[in-house]
Design a protein around this motif. Sequence first.
Motif, PDB file in Angstrom:
ATOM      1  N   ILE A   1       7.878   2.814  14.676  1.00 48.98           N
ATOM      2  CA  ILE A   1       6.630   3.186  13.996  1.00 48.98           C
ATOM      3  C   ILE A   1       6.230   2.007  13.122  1.00 48.98           C
ATOM      4  CG2 ILE A   1       5.560   4.691  12.277  1.00 48.98           C
ATOM      5  CD1 ILE A   1       7.239   6.978  13.268  1.00 48.98           C
ATOM      6  N   ARG A   2       5.009   1.564  13.269  1.00 48.87           N
ATOM      7  CA  ARG A   2       4.497   0.496  12.391  1.00 48.87           C
ATOM      8  C   ARG A   2       3.809   1.183  11.211  1.00 48.87           C
ATOM      9  NH1 ARG A   2       0.707  -2.305  16.441  1.00 48.87           N
ATOM     10  NH2 ARG A   2       0.386  -0.106  16.843  1.00 48.87           N
ATOM     11  N   TYR A   3       4.542   1.236  10.103  1.00 49.89           N
ATOM     12  CA  TYR A   3       4.024   1.977   8.952  1.00 49.89           C
ATOM     13  C   TYR A   3       2.773   1.294   8.402  1.00 49.89           C
ATOM     14  CZ  TYR A   3       8.213   4.659   9.386  1.00 49.89           C
ATOM     15  OH  TYR A   3       9.185   5.475   9.887  1.00 49.89           O
TER      16      TYR A   3
ATOM     17  N   ILE B   1       0.460   6.576   9.398  1.00 50.29           N
ATOM     18  CA  ILE B   1       1.827   6.972   9.054  1.00 50.29           C
ATOM     19  C   ILE B   1       2.314   5.952   8.024  1.00 50.29           C
ATOM     20  CG2 ILE B   1       4.116   7.496   9.928  1.00 50.29           C
ATOM     21  CD1 ILE B   1       2.821   7.848  12.691  1.00 50.29           C
ATOM     22  N   SER B   2       2.593   6.423   6.822  1.00 48.65           N
ATOM     23  CA  SER B   2       2.892   5.491   5.729  1.00 48.65           C
ATOM     24  C   SER B   2       4.306   5.604   5.197  1.00 48.65           C
ATOM     25  CB  SER B   2       1.921   5.722   4.568  1.00 48.65           C
ATOM     26  OG  SER B   2       0.604   5.489   4.985  1.00 48.65           O
TER      27      SER B   2
ATOM     28  N   LEU C   1       0.798  -1.224   0.000  1.00 46.45           N
ATOM     29  CA  LEU C   1       0.000   0.000   0.000  1.00 46.45           C
ATOM     30  C   LEU C   1       0.838   1.285   0.000  1.00 46.45           C
ATOM     31  CD1 LEU C   1      -3.445  -0.004   1.296  1.00 46.45           C
ATOM     32  CD2 LEU C   1      -2.179   2.037   1.781  1.00 46.45           C
ATOM     33  N   PRO C   2       1.902   1.383   0.805  1.00 47.73           N
ATOM     34  CA  PRO C   2       2.645   2.658   0.794  1.00 47.73           C
ATOM     35  C   PRO C   2       3.341   2.933  -0.541  1.00 47.73           C
ATOM     36  CG  PRO C   2       3.216   1.343   2.725  1.00 47.73           C
ATOM     37  CD  PRO C   2       2.408   0.467   1.819  1.00 47.73           C
ATOM     38  N   ARG C   3       3.548   1.907  -1.362  1.00 48.60           N
ATOM     39  CA  ARG C   3       4.243   2.116  -2.643  1.00 48.60           C
ATOM     40  C   ARG C   3       3.276   2.369  -3.791  1.00 48.60           C
ATOM     41  NH1 ARG C   3       7.196  -2.909  -3.664  1.00 48.60           N
ATOM     42  NH2 ARG C   3       7.996  -1.808  -5.496  1.00 48.60           N
TER      43      ARG C   3
END
Lengths: 763, 168
Positions: free
Chosen positions: B34-36, B48-49, A153-155
Amino acid sequence: MRLTLPALLLGIGVLVSPGGSTVWTVTPGGPPLQAIIEQASPGDTLKVQAGSYSGPLVVTKPLVLLGTGEPVIQGHGQGSVVKLKAPGIVFRGFRVTGSGNYLDEENSGIEVLARHILVEQNRLDDVLFGIYLRRAHGSIIRNNEITGKMLDLPRRGDLIRVWYSDSVLVENNTLRLGRDVVLWYSNHLTVRYNRISGGRYGIHFMYCDDANIYENQLTENSVGAFLMYSRRLHFYRNFMASNRGGSGFGIGMKDLDDARIIDNLFIDNRVGIFIDNSPREIESRCTLKGNVIAYNDYGVLLLPNVRRNLFEDNTFLENEEQVAIDGGGRLVNIRWNQNFWSDYTGLDLNGDGFGDIPYASQRFFESLMDRHPILRLLLYSPAVQALNFAAKAVPLVQPDPKLVDSLPRVKMVIPVGVPAPPKHKDPTLSILSALLLGVSIGFTFLGRSRKGRFGSIPKNPSHKEAALPMSERPLVQIKHLNKRFGSLQAVKDVSFEVRPGESIALWGPNGAGKTTVLRCILGLYPFEGEIYIDGLSVREHPKDVRQKIGFVPQELGLYDEMTVEETVTFFANLRKVSQSRALECLCAMGLEEHREKVVKTLSGGMKQRLALAVALLSDPPLLLFDEPTSNLDRAVRESFFELLNDLRAQGKTLIFTSHRFEEVRVLADRVLVLEQGHLVADAPPLEAASTLGWKTKLRLYPAPADLARAYSHLQAQGFDVQQNGSALWVWVLPTEKMAPIQALVDAGIPIQDFELEEEGGRS
Amino acid sequence: MRKIIGTLLFLSVWWVMGGLVACSGASPDQPPKIRYGEDMCDECKMLISEARFAAAYITENGDVRRFDDIGGMFVYHQKHMEPVARYWVHDYKTSIWIRGDQAVYVHSPNIQTPMGYGVVAFKNRSDAESFASEKGGKILTLQDLLANPPQPMMGGKMKMPMKGGVTP
């Protein structure tokens, strides 16, 4: 077929229309599509046949690109695949695939980089960002299907991103596997009928004032909609379900002012509605009304600093915690009124639909959980049940109530018009929806049984009034309207509804009853039947109703000797509207440069704009037009259409009478066809055209030597054709205007010229 | 009798809860975890990504506050004014944690950050200066940002000026 020089050089087929624009037919294996785009002139149409074409494509002039059989534009994993850089481009019917993977470069399927671009009916897949609009004011993104890349998801990128682009319409798109739909720094947006799932933030608004967001399905994202730092967002009839990621909000509201959250369905989210610092400004308030908040872990979660919100007519159904305060504490200056609470234990002895004692949220363990969320682990333990029981028995440990609803409903209300839950292999949603329906019936029955058990007591009329249909109602409701002038019955038993944001055409020949219906809506004629505007009866509340309507008549009724500015000021004073608002309306209609001109010197188009500025003075939600473009020439008509479409994008509801199919097709969502006072059809424009057999008349001019052959060929092909001098008249459906031309071209009969004579005439 | 049972139950649950609620404070010398994609920003409550924009501080009590945007950290701190033992930010170039007081910050409306504050941090001054030059940004220190927390940017101007004051 006539070949132009560039076409000859490229070796492709073109057709030149009398207006000078050219239709290019592009086939795979021919010259590169980009080369043809370079050769085409502004206004030309490129018909791109099925097959694969290499990207990237860059379009820098206003062209119409139409895919036939879903041609594929292949980006080969590099950069953005398509860039649309000129106002007025139409891009329809393509598959766009294979963008690059670089988030920093924001590699996209389609970049929309100019105003008034239409991107519709495309399929995008294997793209990092989907459709990315930058400074693309007034553009439309419609009926596209976008699937992102199979990345963590973050990418991933955002499947739709609207950036510094006002008055954009994002409509009926299906989005999967993206990160967010991002709408930032853009005012007057309309986002409706979209289906967004499997992403991070279904919709993410920041710094976008005056948007309408309605009838979207936002499911299985981390957050359904996160709305931030914006004013006057109207969020209604959306479906938010199973948004249970990190934040897990159905909707998050942060720093919103004057937001209206109306008639939405929040099911099975971690938090149905989250509110932080909304409203932000002292003079604003947020309204949450008519929503169903069911089966969430938290129904509503508020930060203790939240003030000035109204929660009214909502249904709180079986949330683990109906309302929670993040970090504990008490809520101040929030109004709870006439909500349904499934954990309400009071009775309705007088049968008025409202409980006899207030609802108070006052559970001991909940107040502890609000301060220490980790205690939720113990929620269903017997010890906690015992603790709540003990707290009730020992008032010393009873916390202050979090909230009090002094007039709780005993029956739940389900809003109408919310999109149905999507079909999904995980049956949870379907079960919950069925449960919702079942519980709804159950509680209704319970409400009745409570009343029945204790006998029926006459209803309190004021409560009855309050229990009438609420905000989910259509903006316009017409029931069994009849209007008679002496012996002539002009309108006969006409009923219809218009929802907020819809645009409706009243169609029919002279005398069909169109204008009479408008005048009844305005309360100018007495009538039989019922007309409600925003729930108010036209007959009983004529002044209030009039405030909600702006009317532009066919005969404009402006004073010839006044200047433009004097005219709006005059009407602003009549309506008690500020001078600044009057000037704002003038500017919105593009008349600020003409404010010193006398009305009689204005062109027809400018007069029409002035009349519209006057109609908009009180910012009415409903605009009525009687034959809005009947006195305008074609060029002015088109610019007026743009203006009206901008108003639609701002969420205005339009009803207009018309006998021009062009007008109906461009402006209307539905056509109501009137014949001799009867409503005989209610359908979308193209469907109505097909159903009613409306025909457009084309005049075709073959070479004189080909005239007889062309006539015979068209007749043999089944066209409705007639010879008239050196021309052939052909009547076709409005959607099939190209068909006779194509038929002649295919038969090797060139057309020297053609004219479009009339639309919607012969049937 | 009912009072006694109630009190006993209350005390027993309180004991269990005490065990759950009690937690050890974080050390300011270690960057927080931090667990992204899972942890929420304390300022905006969003996920938080992306590490390169993420920030955190550890209070003198050992509490950790996490943020999805460096700018959000300073805004949050201005609102809450907690005594802070250590600020932590990420090097924009390598996404590794660096101490907030040793970082060099770049602020520009042309830098897209998750909440639009337009602030990123660098371990090396030369990287920061090069990036500032590329983005038309300003070089700032931790003290600059604590004294004047950034505002969300819109075309170089602060967005959404307040009307009539803020919520009390």
